[in-house]
Every structure is written in structure tokens, then in C-alpha cells.
Design a protein around this motif. Structure first.
Motif, PDB file in Angstrom:
ATOM      1  N   ASP A   1      43.079  38.652  32.631  1.00  9.43           N
ATOM      2  CA  ASP A   1      43.205  39.013  34.046  1.00  9.43           C
ATOM      3  C   ASP A   1      41.854  39.050  34.733  1.00  9.43           C
ATOM      4  OD1 ASP A   1      45.968  39.230  33.951  1.00  9.43           O
ATOM      5  OD2 ASP A   1      45.934  41.388  33.573  1.00  9.43           O
ATOM      6  N   THR A   2      40.871  39.630  34.072  1.00  6.38           N
ATOM      7  CA  THR A   2      39.532  39.727  34.655  1.00  6.38           C
ATOM      8  C   THR A   2      38.914  38.344  34.825  1.00  6.38           C
ATOM      9  OG1 THR A   2      39.189  41.879  33.622  1.00  6.38           O
ATOM     10  CG2 THR A   2      37.229  40.708  34.343  1.00  6.38           C
TER      11      THR A   2
ATOM     12  N   TRP B   1      35.977  44.094  29.235  1.00  7.70           N
ATOM     13  CA  TRP B   1      35.605  43.506  30.523  1.00  7.70           C
ATOM     14  C   TRP B   1      36.122  42.087  30.670  1.00  7.70           C
ATOM     15  CZ3 TRP B   1      29.885  44.486  32.209  1.00  7.70           C
ATOM     16  CH2 TRP B   1      29.654  45.855  32.318  1.00  7.70           C
ATOM     17  N   TYR B   2      36.314  41.398  29.560  1.00  8.11           N
ATOM     18  CA  TYR B   2      36.617  39.971  29.595  1.00  8.11           C
ATOM     19  C   TYR B   2      38.065  39.673  29.219  1.00  8.11           C
ATOM     20  CZ  TYR B   2      31.543  40.158  29.501  1.00  8.11           C
ATOM     21  OH  TYR B   2      30.235  40.469  29.771  1.00  8.11           O
ATOM     22  N   THR B   3      38.984  40.332  29.878  1.00  8.08           N
ATOM     23  CA  THR B   3      40.399  40.093  29.625  1.00  8.08           C
ATOM     24  C   THR B   3      40.836  38.836  30.380  1.00  8.08           C
ATOM     25  OG1 THR B   3      41.144  41.368  31.541  1.00  8.08           O
ATOM     26  CG2 THR B   3      40.796  42.595  29.465  1.00  8.08           C
TER      27      THR B   3
ATOM     28  N   VAL C   1      32.153  39.552  36.394  1.00  6.96           N
ATOM     29  CA  VAL C   1      32.792  40.870  36.437  1.00  6.96           C
ATOM     30  C   VAL C   1      32.186  41.707  37.563  1.00  6.96           C
ATOM     31  CG1 VAL C   1      33.161  43.027  35.165  1.00  6.96           C
ATOM     32  CG2 VAL C   1      33.465  40.827  34.007  1.00  6.96           C
TER      33      VAL C   1
ATOM     34  N   HIS D   1      33.885  43.014  41.294  1.00  2.00           N
ATOM     35  CA  HIS D   1      33.800  44.424  41.688  1.00  2.00           C
ATOM     36  C   HIS D   1      32.943  44.585  42.950  1.00  2.00           C
ATOM     37  CE1 HIS D   1      35.433  45.112  37.656  1.00  2.00           C
ATOM     38  NE2 HIS D   1      35.971  46.159  38.251  1.00  2.00           N
TER      39      HIS D   1
END
Length: 71
Positions: free
Chosen positions: A11-12, A7-9, A38, A42
Motif C-alpha cells: 500500500d505504501t 514502511w515499505y508495504t 515514504v 507524508h
């Protein structure tokens, strides 16, 4: 990498409003704020994020506003 770590890339996390959330970090765990981010990207509503993560609604509003600017 675990599912949660996915979840924590970079990009994110791009656009995460660190300066804007700083005032809340004394009372809110950073991991929970990151999860709120996150959820905000979304397109979850501030009240939903605040209620599900036990975060102050003004903080959730900051996250959602920043997520909307990110698009």
C-alpha cells in the motif's frame, strides 16, 4: 517484520514512480529513494527530503509530485 520494513508495504509503495526515478538510481541508493517516497507521501517538502536524505532535489521533486498524484 521490522519497523523499517513496515514502511515499505504494498500500500505504501503504490504509485512509486520507478520510471521517473530511474535516471537517479546510478548515484542514489534505492533504499534511500524508497525512504524519500515514504516521506513524500507524508507531505514533506522536496528540499526537506533532499536535505535529510542527501538526495538530489530534482529527485525529491519527482517523488513529491508523484505522491501528490497518488492522492
Amino acid at each position: 517484520m521490522t519497523e523499517v520494513e513496515d514502511w515499505y508495504t504494498p500500500d505504501t509503495m503504490a504509485g512509486f514512480p520507478l520510471e521517473e526515478v530511474q535516471p537517479y538510481l546510478g548515484s542514489c541508493p534505492l533504499g534511500r529513494v524508497h525512504t524519500g517516497w515514504v516521506l513524500a507521501i507524508h507531505r514533506h517538502e522536496p528540499a526537506w527530503i533532499a536535505g535529510h536524505l542527501d538526495l538530489p532535489e530534482p529527485l525529491a521533486e519527482v517523488l513529491v509530485a508523484a505522491a501528490e498524484r497518488r492522492v
